[in-house]
Write a protein that holds these residues in place. Structure first.
Motif, mmCIF file in Angstrom:
data_model
loop_
_atom_site.group_PDB
_atom_site.id
_atom_site.type_symbol
_atom_site.label_atom_id
_atom_site.label_comp_id
_atom_site.label_asym_id
_atom_site.label_seq_id
_atom_site.Cartn_x
_atom_site.Cartn_y
_atom_site.Cartn_z
ATOM 1 N N TYR A 173 -6.385 -3.558 0.046
ATOM 2 C CA TYR A 173 -5.510 -3.351 -1.099
ATOM 3 C C TYR A 173 -6.203 -3.836 -2.372
ATOM 4 N N THR A 174 -6.098 -3.049 -3.431
ATOM 5 C CA THR A 174 -6.672 -3.393 -4.727
ATOM 6 C C THR A 174 -5.540 -3.706 -5.696
ATOM 7 N N PRO A 175 -5.511 -4.904 -6.263
ATOM 8 C CA PRO A 175 -4.445 -5.230 -7.216
ATOM 9 C C PRO A 175 -4.637 -4.460 -8.511
ATOM 10 N N PRO A 176 -3.593 -4.354 -9.334
ATOM 11 C CA PRO A 176 -3.730 -3.672 -10.628
ATOM 12 C C PRO A 176 -4.802 -4.316 -11.485
ATOM 13 N N THR A 177 -5.465 -3.490 -12.282
ATOM 14 C CA THR A 177 -6.557 -3.982 -13.124
ATOM 15 C C THR A 177 -6.063 -4.985 -14.149
ATOM 16 N N THR A 185 0.810 -1.220 0.000
ATOM 17 C CA THR A 185 0.000 0.000 0.000
ATOM 18 C C THR A 185 0.843 1.269 0.000
ATOM 19 N N SER A 186 2.159 1.142 -0.069
ATOM 20 C CA SER A 186 3.008 2.337 0.003
ATOM 21 C C SER A 186 2.738 3.271 -1.176
ATOM 22 N N LYS A 187 2.580 2.708 -2.372
ATOM 23 C CA LYS A 187 2.312 3.553 -3.533
ATOM 24 C C LYS A 187 0.886 4.090 -3.502
ATOM 25 N N ASP A 188 -0.028 3.346 -2.881
ATOM 26 C CA ASP A 188 -1.400 3.855 -2.745
ATOM 27 C C ASP A 188 -1.430 5.114 -1.896
ATOM 28 N N LYS A 189 -0.524 5.206 -0.913
ATOM 29 C CA LYS A 189 -0.465 6.401 -0.077
ATOM 30 C C LYS A 189 0.176 7.569 -0.826
ATOM 31 N N ARG A 190 1.235 7.253 -1.563
ATOM 32 C CA ARG A 190 2.006 8.321 -2.210
ATOM 33 C C ARG A 190 1.351 8.844 -3.482
ATOM 34 N N ASP A 191 0.548 8.041 -4.157
ATOM 35 C CA ASP A 191 -0.033 8.437 -5.439
ATOM 36 C C ASP A 191 -1.526 8.147 -5.420
ATOM 37 N N VAL A 192 -2.320 9.178 -5.191
ATOM 38 C CA VAL A 192 -3.759 8.985 -5.056
ATOM 39 C C VAL A 192 -4.382 8.607 -6.399
ATOM 40 N N TYR A 193 -3.842 9.107 -7.505
ATOM 41 C CA TYR A 193 -4.404 8.761 -8.810
ATOM 42 C C TYR A 193 -4.089 7.315 -9.181
ATOM 43 N N TYR A 194 -2.978 6.797 -8.737
ATOM 44 C CA TYR A 194 -2.679 5.378 -8.925
ATOM 45 C C TYR A 194 -3.695 4.523 -8.171
ATOM 46 N N ARG A 195 -4.029 4.946 -6.979
ATOM 47 C CA ARG A 195 -5.014 4.220 -6.173
ATOM 48 C C ARG A 195 -6.404 4.324 -6.792
ATOM 49 N N LEU A 196 -6.776 5.524 -7.246
ATOM 50 C CA LEU A 196 -8.094 5.698 -7.836
ATOM 51 C C LEU A 196 -8.226 4.946 -9.157
ATOM 52 N N ALA A 197 -7.141 4.850 -9.903
ATOM 53 C CA ALA A 197 -7.192 4.122 -11.170
ATOM 54 C C ALA A 197 -7.523 2.655 -10.936
ATOM 55 N N LYS A 198 -6.937 2.047 -9.928
ATOM 56 C CA LYS A 198 -7.234 0.644 -9.638
ATOM 57 C C LYS A 198 -8.658 0.482 -9.132
ATOM 58 N N GLU A 199 -9.097 1.413 -8.297
ATOM 59 C CA GLU A 199 -10.437 1.299 -7.738
ATOM 60 C C GLU A 199 -11.521 1.507 -8.794
ATOM 61 N N ASN A 200 -11.212 2.282 -9.834
ATOM 62 C CA ASN A 200 -12.193 2.550 -10.883
ATOM 63 C C ASN A 200 -12.013 1.660 -12.113
#
Length: 332
Positions: A265-269, A4-19
């Motif tokens: 945690y959401t894995p890459p699409t 989850t380290s990159k999910d914290k540092r990059d919100v758009y990376y996290r949102l891309a996986k969630e969407n």
């Protein structure tokens, strides 16, 4: 560092996986569309045919398929040298954008009709040497523009990534030869620390007598460029896209959810398809990437591999008779 380290540092990376986007770059195209209405097409007729150059891993193709493919009659063609996982409503071409055969294949998929929109989010492998990176990106942009002149309809739109460097004015001047409107846009999802931006070119209008030709350079000295310096130089408007109240791409956001629930945690699409670093990943999983070479694994013996000390040169004192015999006696 956990997953989850990159999910914290990059919100758009996290949102891309969630969407369900394949990469965070999908937000860049969405924010560009919000600002310039790219999918409305010329004369508000709507874009029905679009080309995504350097498409892998396919986030921009996803946006195009949802915005255009959802209309029923829309066509999206994705081109890249690398293999890409299939996408619904997207026709894929694994080819080179510098080859005429690729342009012909795009037109064939469109049944002889030109495209309304051509986008390119491609970038070279950066070296850290800014002058080199800017030059390589400029050449990639010109290659994308060159193939766009084969497939783009008059009045169409061209969007491509650009590195804002010292000589970017030359690129703007070259783009103005083919488009009535050229702007430089910086989406909110693009990091402020990055020199990347996007050239948004609308109103495709090639010069009179221009014939697209991929076998020779796109532009030569016969074209009359505007002055690149002085009061008559081209000044391209710079536009920032995205709501200022939206997420900041350079800021770290906590993972705490508003309702107090635990973050999952959401894995890459979509994992990469045949990436160039696949062999290195396989060796790393097996613990052989940085494996220490043992003597028994080396075909050369350890003794032979050890550097040997240089032997001291043997000294020999010449006798007077040897000096005369060798012609080294200078006396008359």
């Amino acid at each position: 560092m956990g997953r989850t380290s990159k999910d914290k540092r990059d919100v758009y990376y996290r949102l891309a996986k969630e969407n369900g986007w394949r990469a965070r770059s999908a937000f860049k195209l969405l924010q560009l569309d919000e600002e310039f209405q790219l999918f409305q097409g010329p004369h508000l007729a709507g874009v029905t045919r679009a080309v995504d150059l350097c498409a892998a891993p396919g986030s921009w193709s996803q946006v195009l398929s949802q915005k255009i493919g959802g209309q029923g009659s829309g066509h999206v063609v994705a081109v890249d040298l690398q293999a890409m996982a299939p996408l619904p409503g997207v026709l894929q071409i694994q080819g080179d954008i510098t080859q005429l055969s690729t342009a012909k294949e795009i037109i064939q998929h469109f049944e002889g009709c030109p495209a309304d929109l051509v986008v390119c989010d491609g970038a070279p492998d950066v070296t850290g040497l800014h002058d080199v990176d800017e030059y390589m990106q400029a050449q990639l942009l010109l290659a994308a523009l060159n193939i766009a002149t084969h497939v783009l309809k008059p009045g169409g739109c061209f969007v491509a990534k650009i590195f804002r460097g010292r000589d970017v004015t030359l690129i703007y001047s070259q783009l103005r030869v083919f488009f009535s409107s050229v702007l430089c846009a910086k989406p909110r999802s693009s990091r402020n620390s990055s020199i990347e931006a996007f050239a948004v070119c609308q109103g495709y209008d090639p010069p009179a007598g221009f014939l697209p030709d991929l076998t020779k350079p796109l532009l030569d000295h016969s074209y009359d460029f505007n002055q690149l310096d002085g009061p008559t130089r081209i000044i391209v408007p710079f536009v920032t896209c995205g709501d200022l109240s939206s997420y900041d791409s350079d800021r770290s956001y906590p993972l705490d959810l508003e309702d107090g629930s635990e973050y999952k945690y959401t894995p890459p699409t979509q994992p990469p398809i045949s990436p160039p670093y696949q062999e290195a990943c396989t060796l790393k999983k097996k613990g052989r990437l940085a494996k220490e070479i043992r003597p028994q694994d080396c075909p050369i013996s350890t003794v032979d591999a050890m550097p040997q000390p240089l032997a001291a040169p043997q000294r020999h004192t010449l006798l007077p008779s040897e000096v005369e015999d060798n012609g080294m006696n200078c006396s008359p």
